[in-house]
Design a protein around this motif. Structure first.
Motif, PDB file in Angstrom:
ATOM      1  N   ARG A  95       0.840  -1.199   0.000  1.00 19.47           N
ATOM      2  CA  ARG A  95       0.000   0.000   0.000  1.00 19.47           C
ATOM      3  C   ARG A  95       0.872   1.246   0.000  1.00 19.47           C
ATOM      4  O   ARG A  95       1.786   1.373   0.814  1.00 19.47           O
ATOM      5  N   PRO A  96       0.627   2.191  -0.939  1.00 23.44           N
ATOM      6  CA  PRO A  96       1.391   3.437  -0.914  1.00 23.44           C
ATOM      7  C   PRO A  96       0.959   4.340   0.235  1.00 23.44           C
ATOM      8  O   PRO A  96      -0.229   4.481   0.514  1.00 23.44           O
ATOM      9  N   VAL A  97       1.926   4.933   0.902  1.00 23.53           N
ATOM     10  CA  VAL A  97       1.688   5.913   1.961  1.00 23.53           C
ATOM     11  C   VAL A  97       2.477   7.153   1.574  1.00 23.53           C
ATOM     12  O   VAL A  97       3.647   7.064   1.192  1.00 23.53           O
ATOM     13  N   TYR A  98       1.847   8.323   1.699  1.00 30.34           N
ATOM     14  CA  TYR A  98       2.422   9.529   1.116  1.00 30.34           C
ATOM     15  C   TYR A  98       3.060  10.442   2.152  1.00 30.34           C
ATOM     16  O   TYR A  98       2.517  10.646   3.232  1.00 30.34           O
ATOM     17  N   ALA A  99       4.211  10.981   1.772  1.00 24.43           N
ATOM     18  CA  ALA A  99       4.881  12.018   2.555  1.00 24.43           C
ATOM     19  C   ALA A  99       4.994  13.248   1.667  1.00 24.43           C
ATOM     20  O   ALA A  99       5.365  13.140   0.493  1.00 24.43           O
ATOM     21  N   ASP A 100       4.672  14.402   2.208  1.00 24.43           N
ATOM     22  CA  ASP A 100       4.626  15.628   1.414  1.00 24.43           C
ATOM     23  C   ASP A 100       6.013  16.014   0.897  1.00 24.43           C
ATOM     24  O   ASP A 100       7.039  15.527   1.366  1.00 24.43           O
ATOM     25  N   GLN A 115       8.201  11.913   9.665  1.00 22.22           N
ATOM     26  CA  GLN A 115       6.902  11.910  10.344  1.00 22.22           C
ATOM     27  C   GLN A 115       6.019  10.774   9.832  1.00 22.22           C
ATOM     28  O   GLN A 115       5.313  10.123  10.613  1.00 22.22           O
ATOM     29  N   THR A 116       6.059  10.517   8.542  1.00 23.99           N
ATOM     30  CA  THR A 116       5.255   9.431   7.972  1.00 23.99           C
ATOM     31  C   THR A 116       5.754   8.078   8.452  1.00 23.99           C
ATOM     32  O   THR A 116       4.960   7.190   8.788  1.00 23.99           O
ATOM     33  N   ALA A 117       7.069   7.906   8.505  1.00 24.76           N
ATOM     34  CA  ALA A 117       7.630   6.647   8.998  1.00 24.76           C
ATOM     35  C   ALA A 117       7.239   6.412  10.449  1.00 24.76           C
ATOM     36  O   ALA A 117       6.927   5.280  10.850  1.00 24.76           O
ATOM     37  N   GLU A 118       7.249   7.465  11.261  1.00 22.76           N
ATOM     38  CA  GLU A 118       6.834   7.349  12.663  1.00 22.76           C
ATOM     39  C   GLU A 118       5.358   6.972  12.756  1.00 22.76           C
ATOM     40  O   GLU A 118       4.967   6.129  13.572  1.00 22.76           O
ATOM     41  N   MET A 147      19.566  12.695  -0.274  1.00 25.84           N
ATOM     42  CA  MET A 147      19.811  11.276  -0.059  1.00 25.84           C
ATOM     43  C   MET A 147      20.486  10.974   1.275  1.00 25.84           C
ATOM     44  O   MET A 147      20.310   9.884   1.818  1.00 25.84           O
ATOM     45  N   VAL A 148      21.247  11.906   1.811  1.00 24.83           N
ATOM     46  CA  VAL A 148      21.851  11.673   3.124  1.00 24.83           C
ATOM     47  C   VAL A 148      20.760  11.542   4.181  1.00 24.83           C
ATOM     48  O   VAL A 148      20.739  10.600   4.979  1.00 24.83           O
ATOM     49  N   ALA A 149      19.818  12.487   4.169  1.00 20.00           N
ATOM     50  CA  ALA A 149      18.722  12.457   5.143  1.00 20.00           C
ATOM     51  C   ALA A 149      17.835  11.231   4.946  1.00 20.00           C
ATOM     52  O   ALA A 149      17.451  10.563   5.918  1.00 20.00           O
ATOM     53  N   LEU A 150      17.501  10.920   3.698  1.00 16.34           N
ATOM     54  CA  LEU A 150      16.610   9.784   3.436  1.00 16.34           C
ATOM     55  C   LEU A 150      17.295   8.459   3.782  1.00 16.34           C
ATOM     56  O   LEU A 150      16.644   7.524   4.269  1.00 16.34           O
ATOM     57  N   SER A 151      18.594   8.370   3.547  1.00 12.85           N
ATOM     58  CA  SER A 151      19.331   7.149   3.910  1.00 12.85           C
ATOM     59  C   SER A 151      19.294   6.935   5.414  1.00 12.85           C
ATOM     60  O   SER A 151      19.123   5.796   5.900  1.00 12.85           O
ATOM     61  N   GLU A 152      19.444   8.012   6.177  1.00 10.79           N
ATOM     62  CA  GLU A 152      19.399   7.909   7.639  1.00 10.79           C
ATOM     63  C   GLU A 152      18.011   7.497   8.113  1.00 10.79           C
ATOM     64  O   GLU A 152      17.884   6.687   9.047  1.00 10.79           O
ATOM     65  N   ILE A 153      16.981   8.070   7.493  1.00  9.33           N
ATOM     66  CA  ILE A 153      15.598   7.719   7.869  1.00  9.33           C
ATOM     67  C   ILE A 153      15.334   6.249   7.575  1.00  9.33           C
ATOM     68  O   ILE A 153      14.762   5.518   8.401  1.00  9.33           O
ATOM     69  N   ALA A 154      15.756   5.785   6.404  1.00  6.01           N
ATOM     70  CA  ALA A 154      15.530   4.381   6.032  1.00  6.01           C
ATOM     71  C   ALA A 154      16.242   3.445   6.990  1.00  6.01           C
ATOM     72  O   ALA A 154      15.676   2.429   7.424  1.00  6.01           O
ATOM     73  N   GLU A 155      17.461   3.795   7.372  1.00  7.80           N
ATOM     74  CA  GLU A 155      18.214   2.943   8.300  1.00  7.80           C
ATOM     75  C   GLU A 155      17.578   2.955   9.683  1.00  7.80           C
ATOM     76  O   GLU A 155      17.448   1.894  10.324  1.00  7.80           O
ATOM     77  N   ARG A 156      17.160   4.120  10.134  1.00 11.09           N
ATOM     78  CA  ARG A 156      16.588   4.249  11.470  1.00 11.09           C
ATOM     79  C   ARG A 156      15.286   3.464  11.606  1.00 11.09           C
ATOM     80  O   ARG A 156      14.990   2.884  12.656  1.00 11.09           O
TER      81      ARG A 156
END
Length: 390
Positions: A95-100, A115-118, A147-156
């Motif tokens: 299911r797709p979930v959207y982040a602005d 915020q969406t991941a949380e 990509m630095v920020a998104l990589s950290e979010i994905a890892e976290r």
């Protein structure tokens, strides 16, 4: 006066001769050309593996499946993307979930993604019906994500990070090629850096992911032709590979030219109230596969009127609105309406694409700028600028 095209693919006479040779004497199915394209594309993008497939959508579908995404998973994505992104996600059962998006770069906002991941994590904990699975970094119009920020979010949050780089081949972030931060997907459709009519590519540094994608793209068959699992006919052809191979060496030069013309447009349109020119992601290098301006509410003319006037100046712009994914009829009834996506919705309503390709010329740029500057000087919509020849 001929209309200025939005895009202009580069296919040389040499490439046309090679295509004729393949069609006349060669095997149009997968063979040596496909293998050579995969080697050269992997080298060009600094990836260990590249797998040629039938489309960018196929590449994303296979990337999700190869990473184990399926029913019960939620995939975080920007809503400002081509509808094929939603198609690929739904095809896996996820299911797709959207982040602005960021209102400046139009790519997914790291803050919104966090915020969406949380929110997804709390949803999983409370009801257990779904679990987060992937985060898509959709590089838009050639603009790289942070990509630095998104990589950290994905890892976290233990998310698979997949780069949707359909129209961002050659773009860079933090001195690294777009596509080098995880599994990445590219498209060869019209309007992309490489144009073959159809076709796409998946790159990865993971040998297992590459092998899984090859198998799934070939009906689920292993190298000996034995079906190991259900798969698809997502293979590409020698003809498409030959066309892509001819264009690949020219990508860097074409991006250099596009960045030059984008800089000219931005410089000459600077200061027009209500006309917003594209910015670049801090630390990123935009490839300007598309040059997207925004016609805000304080511009003298409406977006639709600007389109009409540009057409009168022989400047082509797409007539349709760039509809966010969550506003398409199929997806609109399936989204979480409590999550605000105001930036994506506003940007989509205001977007207008100007001609952008390596073969752009001074005459076309001058015509586009003059038309927009004259429109900006209108006091009312009735006082339109004089059209060429009037």
């Amino acid at each position: 006066m001929a209309a200025a095209p939005l895009a202009h693919p580069h296919i040389s006479e040499e490439a046309m001769q090679e295509l004729g040779r393949i069609i006349s004497y060669g095997d149009p199915d997968q063979g040596t050309m496909v293998e050579e394209l995969e080697r050269e594309f992997a080298r060009h993008t600094s990836a260990r593996h590249a797998v040629a497939v039938s489309s960018g959508t196929a590449a994303l579908h296979l990337a999700l499946l190869a990473h184990g995404i399926g029913p019960g998973h939620e995939v975080i994505t920007s809503p400002l993307c081509l509808p094929d992104v939603g198609t690929a996600i739904v095809a896996t059962g996820a299911r797709p979930v959207y982040a602005d998006v960021s209102p400046y770069t139009y790519t997914i906002s790291p803050l919104a993604a966090e915020q969406t991941a949380e929110a997804v994590k709390h949803h999983v904990r409370d009801c257990g019906s779904h679990r987060a699975g992937a985060l898509l970094a959709v590089h838009l119009f050639g603009q790289p994500c942070d990509m630095v920020a998104l990589s950290e979010i994905a890892e976290r949050h233990e998310l698979v990070l997949i780069e949707v780089a359909w129209d961002a081949l050659g773009a860079r972030y933090d001195h690294a090629s777009v596509g080098s931060f995880g599994t990445a997907c590219y498209s060869f459709l019209p309007g992309m850096a490489i144009v073959t009519g159809q076709g796409g590519m998946l790159t990865t540094d993971d040998e297992v992911i590459a092998a899984t994608v090859r198998r799934l793209a070939n009906h689920g068959c292993d190298c000996r032709g034995r079906v190991r699992e259900p798969g698809f006919n997502y293979r590409t052809s020698e003809v498409i590979a030959a066309m892509a191979l001819q264009q690949l060496p020219h990508v860097a030069r074409h991006i250099e030219l596009q960045r030059h013309w984008a800089g000219e447009l931005t410089h000459r349109l600077c200061g027009l109230a209500g006309l917003i020119t594209p910015a670049e992601t801090p630390g990123g290098m935009h490839s300007f596969q598309r040059y997207a301006i925004r016609i805000a509410s304080d511009f003298q003319l409406s977006r639709e009127r600007v389109q009409q006037e540009l057409q009168a100046w022989s400047v082509k712009t797409p007539s349709e609105t760039y509809l966010p994914l969550h506003q398409h009829p199929f997806h609109s009834t399936r989204r979480d309406k409590t999550r605000l996506l105001s930036n994506a919705e506003r940007v989509a309503q205001e977007l207008l694409f100007l001609p952008m390709h390596p073969n752009l010329d001074e005459l076309t740029v001058t015509r586009v700028v003059r038309a927009l500057r004259l429109m900006a000087s209108c006091v009312t919509e009735r006082e339109c600028p004089p059209r060429p020849g009037e």
